[in-house]
Every structure is written in C-alpha cells, then in structure tokens.
Write a protein that holds these residues in place. Structure first.
Motif, PDB file in Angstrom:
ATOM      1  N   LEU A 335      12.501  10.131  28.590  1.00  0.00           N
ATOM      2  CA  LEU A 335      11.874   9.012  27.889  1.00  0.00           C
ATOM      3  C   LEU A 335      10.636   8.484  28.594  1.00  0.00           C
ATOM      4  O   LEU A 335      10.014   7.540  28.095  1.00  0.00           O
ATOM      5  N   GLY A 336      10.284   9.037  29.730  1.00  0.00           N
ATOM      6  CA  GLY A 336       9.132   8.541  30.466  1.00  0.00           C
ATOM      7  C   GLY A 336       8.271   9.672  30.978  1.00  0.00           C
ATOM      8  O   GLY A 336       8.787  10.740  31.338  1.00  0.00           O
ATOM      9  N   LEU A 337       6.946   9.449  31.024  1.00  0.00           N
ATOM     10  CA  LEU A 337       6.019  10.464  31.512  1.00  0.00           C
ATOM     11  C   LEU A 337       4.764   9.802  32.048  1.00  0.00           C
ATOM     12  O   LEU A 337       4.170   8.956  31.369  1.00  0.00           O
ATOM     13  N   ASP A 338       4.363  10.183  33.256  1.00  0.00           N
ATOM     14  CA  ASP A 338       3.047   9.831  33.767  1.00  0.00           C
ATOM     15  C   ASP A 338       2.666  10.842  34.833  1.00  0.00           C
ATOM     16  O   ASP A 338       3.528  11.374  35.543  1.00  0.00           O
ATOM     17  N   PHE A 339       1.360  11.088  34.922  1.00  0.00           N
ATOM     18  CA  PHE A 339       0.864  12.028  35.921  1.00  0.00           C
ATOM     19  C   PHE A 339       0.593  11.306  37.231  1.00  0.00           C
ATOM     20  O   PHE A 339       0.183  10.142  37.252  1.00  0.00           O
ATOM     21  N   SER A 340       0.813  12.019  38.316  1.00  0.00           N
ATOM     22  CA  SER A 340       0.671  11.442  39.634  1.00  0.00           C
ATOM     23  C   SER A 340      -0.768  11.545  40.126  1.00  0.00           C
ATOM     24  O   SER A 340      -1.665  12.040  39.439  1.00  0.00           O
ATOM     25  N   SER A 341      -0.977  11.058  41.357  1.00  0.00           N
ATOM     26  CA  SER A 341      -2.270  11.147  42.036  1.00  0.00           C
ATOM     27  C   SER A 341      -1.993  11.128  43.528  1.00  0.00           C
ATOM     28  O   SER A 341      -0.856  10.879  43.965  1.00  0.00           O
ATOM     29  N   PRO A 342      -3.009  11.378  44.366  1.00  0.00           N
ATOM     30  CA  PRO A 342      -2.771  11.408  45.817  1.00  0.00           C
ATOM     31  C   PRO A 342      -2.202  10.125  46.403  1.00  0.00           C
ATOM     32  O   PRO A 342      -1.658  10.152  47.515  1.00  0.00           O
TER      33      PRO A 342
END
Length: 430
Positions: A335-342
């Motif tokens: 139910l959740g999605l987000d892209f990461s970063s450094p």
C-alpha cells in the motif's frame, strides 16, 4: 446468538479448520516469480491480524537506524506528504461502499474487520510540524476536515491536491499555514459507484502538469459484471489545471501507491493482485507503468497467465498483457511506495521503499513490514530487504500495519501505521 451469526461463525470455523498444514513457499521475488497451480475452494485460507498495543515496544529497523513515533492517536492514517518547509500532511480515513455479493463475503468481511482498527474514520488531513528541526514534531493539528476518505496527496506550485474516494480536489496553500483557509475546489470527479477498492493513490508528474490517480477494480475478478468495471482497474492521467483526464494504463487491478522514479518521467506503481487462486497466487507487484499499457486484469495475470474464472475470455487482450517488473510476493498487500535517495544511507540510497499492509488470506501470514527493493540503473536489481519489521510479532499478535511510506529529503523515512494510528520516523544514526 442469532441464527445468522451462528451460521457465519460455524462456517468461518470450518473454513479455518480445513486449512491444515503450511503454505508452500516458492521463490516469488523479482522479475520471474514461480507461479504454482491454482488452488480453489469454498473460502480462502484466513489468518487475520490479532491487534494489540505496542506498549513499550517499537518496530525493528536495521543497525545504524533509529525509529520514533512522531504522531499518535490519529484517525486511520493512510498516506503522507512532506511539504517544502518540512511540515508533514497525513491523510486519514477509510472508505468503500461495496455490498456483499456472496455468502463468503458475509463470512470473510466480519473476520477481516477484526484485524483493523476500531477507530472512526477521520476524513481529514492532519499537519505535523517540527518547529526546531530536532526530529520531534511538537505541533499536531487538523489542516482540513469533512473530506471523503482522503488517500493520495500531491503538491504542485502552491496547491495541495487530495484524492478523495470520489473526487480529486485542490486546496490553495501558502507556505507555513497550518489550516486550509477555504473549502477545497473539485478538479474532477473520480469513479466512486460501489467503490469496492476505494483508495485513490496519486502522484504528480515532474513538471507539475499532470496528476496520476490509481483507481482499483470494483470486484476481485468481475463478480459484479463488466459494467461495474467501467473506468476501474485503471490509472488516470489528469491535467492539474483543467481536470481533463484519460486512461494512462488499464488492467491494473488495484494500484495502491504511485511514484515517479527520480531524475526521470517514469511512473511506477505497486499493485494488489487478485485473490482466491491459492496462497501463492497472484503475486502483488512493483512495476513501471507504460502509457497505453494493459496489465492483464481481469483476463490474465503476470502477463499471459489466463485466469480461468473470467468468462468470456479475451485472447487479444491476454496477448497484449504486460508482465510486471518485480514480484513482491502473493498477498503482501503493498500500500505504500516511495523512491529513496542518498539521505537514507549508502545501503538504501538507490531503490524503492514499499509498505506492506499484510495478508489476510494465507495460513502463514506475509507482509506486515516495510521492505526496500534495490535498484541499479533505474531497474530493480535484487531481493527485497526488510527495513521496518516487528509489526506482527512471533506471538501472533499484530501491533501495527504499515501503509504509506514517504522519504523526507532531510533524511528520514515516514511510515503511516493504520492499526496503531501512528506515524513512525526512521532516520540514519551514522
């Protein structure tokens, strides 16, 4: 006990007692999951969440990370949005208005409900503010209320967009404000008749011109007929200025979270697939979404694997069905999605965080955690890594169920937990 209630209890008990043994455990992560034969029965296997309080416990995170609750006593938090000034908006509520279709629905529905919160739907947005940047959010205040099961959130050029279960609406926003100054303006109605799958996931295109909204199917597998599925199992592309919309992708059974891969215009989604073909069918998935693409529902799954329950079939549609990029495993309920970063540390710098709400239709539960899917060169490139766990304990009790996940550019992962009605914040400690 009334006769109907007794019948439901007896049938439920029979369905559960008939599920002896353990589920098989095929390898179902990645681009080429094992897809076993169908398993059909009167009722699916059911092991629901057994809610209990966190008490002094916390979810578990990897070494080098810490977790804290930054908001509690919410009213069913689903998705979050980090605003440019660092404030966090939380969409709270629960929707749906689908009547039961079959006797199994009368049995499964009350059982499933016992694994969710008893708190009343908030139908609101709550704003959280950390006034001094120390990671403690001293302010927790209602930003907007009297909404209709808000879920998807987006920010574009001084405007907040909220995907209610029946309409996409817009609030004018001035940086730093703590409450909406006027009622929202409707951008466009969203399909809401019946609303079996009611959540309306949303993200904005990088240039801010378009909003993408996920609209789930009105049944598991067309039990209500195809008329009820018009404009369902679809991702819409909506012009943010005019509300004009078109079907961007179809055959996507229940797209529950959407995100754009950083540095690109590529839309990605996590999707909840169909039920009642067995504990290991059909895998929920993470996938890039092609403009004009068809992803199988209802006729087939994972490309050209035909679902025998759908009558009449459509061979041409099956032939055109796109196989997803990455299997998350069957019934994890992503139910959740987000892209990461450094900002999230070297091991978790490139990839996607996925909130898995947890299964209800397996003897051996799966999900109930946040996982990280590593990416290389813009594509999934390895097995999922457990990032936040402990929502369902070894004692069989469930203390939380993760939904939305949002990467805060200042260096944190924000996780909405709609069972304990908590917002969790996970940060690197080194």
């Amino acid at each position: 006990m009334k006769r109907t209630s007794l019948l439901i209890a007896v049938l439920a008990a029979l369905s559960l007692s008939a599920c002896g043994g353990t589920d098989p455990d095929p390898e179902q992560y990645g681009a080429d999951p094992v897809l076993p034969d169908h398993q059909r029965g009167l009722l699916p296997r059911m092991t629901i969440a057994n809610p209990t309080n966190w008490g002094d416990e916390l979810p578990m995170v990897p070494d080098g990370y810490s977790i804290s609750a930054i908001a509690t006593e919410l009213k069913i938090p689903r998705q979050t949005l980090v605003l440019p000034n660092g404030d966090i908006l939380v969409a709270e509520g629960k929707g749906g208005n689908a009547p039961a279709l079959k006797p199994k629905d009368l049995i499964a529905g009350p059982i499933k409900a016992k694994g969710t919160t008893s708190v009343e739907s908030g139908d609101r947005l709550t704003l959280l503010r950390d006034t001094d940047g120390d990671g403690t959010y001293e302010m927790q205040t209602v930003f907007a209320e009297n909404l209709n099961a808000p879920y998807g959130l987006a920010f574009i050029d001084g405007a907040l967009y909220v995907a209610n279960q029946d309409a996409l609406v817009r609030f004018d926003y001035t940086e730093g404000q703590t409450r909406a100054e006027a009622p929202p303006v409707t951008v466009t109605p969203l399909p809401s008749a019946i609303n079996h799958h009611w959540t309306k996931a949303m993200t904005a295109s990088p240039d801010g011109r378009f909003l993408y909204v996920g609209i789930g199917s009105n049944s598991n597998i067309t039990e209500r007929g195809m008329v009820a599925e018009v404009d369902r199992a679809t991702i819409w592309q909506i012009d943010a200025a005019t509300g004009a919309h078109r079907a961007y992708a179809t055959g996507v059974r229940n797209p529950t979270a959407l995100a754009i891969l950083p540095g690109t215009d590529q839309l990605w989604a996590v999707v909840n697939e169909r039920d009642e073909l067995g504990p290991n069918l059909v895998p929920d998935y993470l996938s890039s979404i092609r403009d004009g693409g068809f992803y199988g529902w209802p006729y087939s799954y994972w490309g050209q694997n035909v679902d025998p329950r759908v009558k009449p079939q459509n061979p041409d549609k099956v032939a055109s069905a796109i196989a997803p990029d990455y299997s998350l495993g069957s019934h994890v309920a992503a139910l959740g999605l987000d892209f990461s970063s450094p900002v999230m540390g070297a091991q978790f710098a490139e990839g996607a965080f996925v909130g898995e709400h947890g299964s209800w239709n397996r003897k051996d539960p799966v999900g109930y955690k946040v996982v990280f899917v590593p990416f290389t060169a813009g594509r999934p490139s390895g097995d999922p890594i457990d990032f936040v766990t402990g929502f369902r304990g070894e004692d069989g009790k469930t203390r939380g169920r993760p939904v939305g996940v949002t990467v805060d550019p200042r260096g944190a992962l924000i996780v909405a937990d709609d069972l304990s009605n908590t917002i969790w914040r996970i940060t690197p400690t080194r």
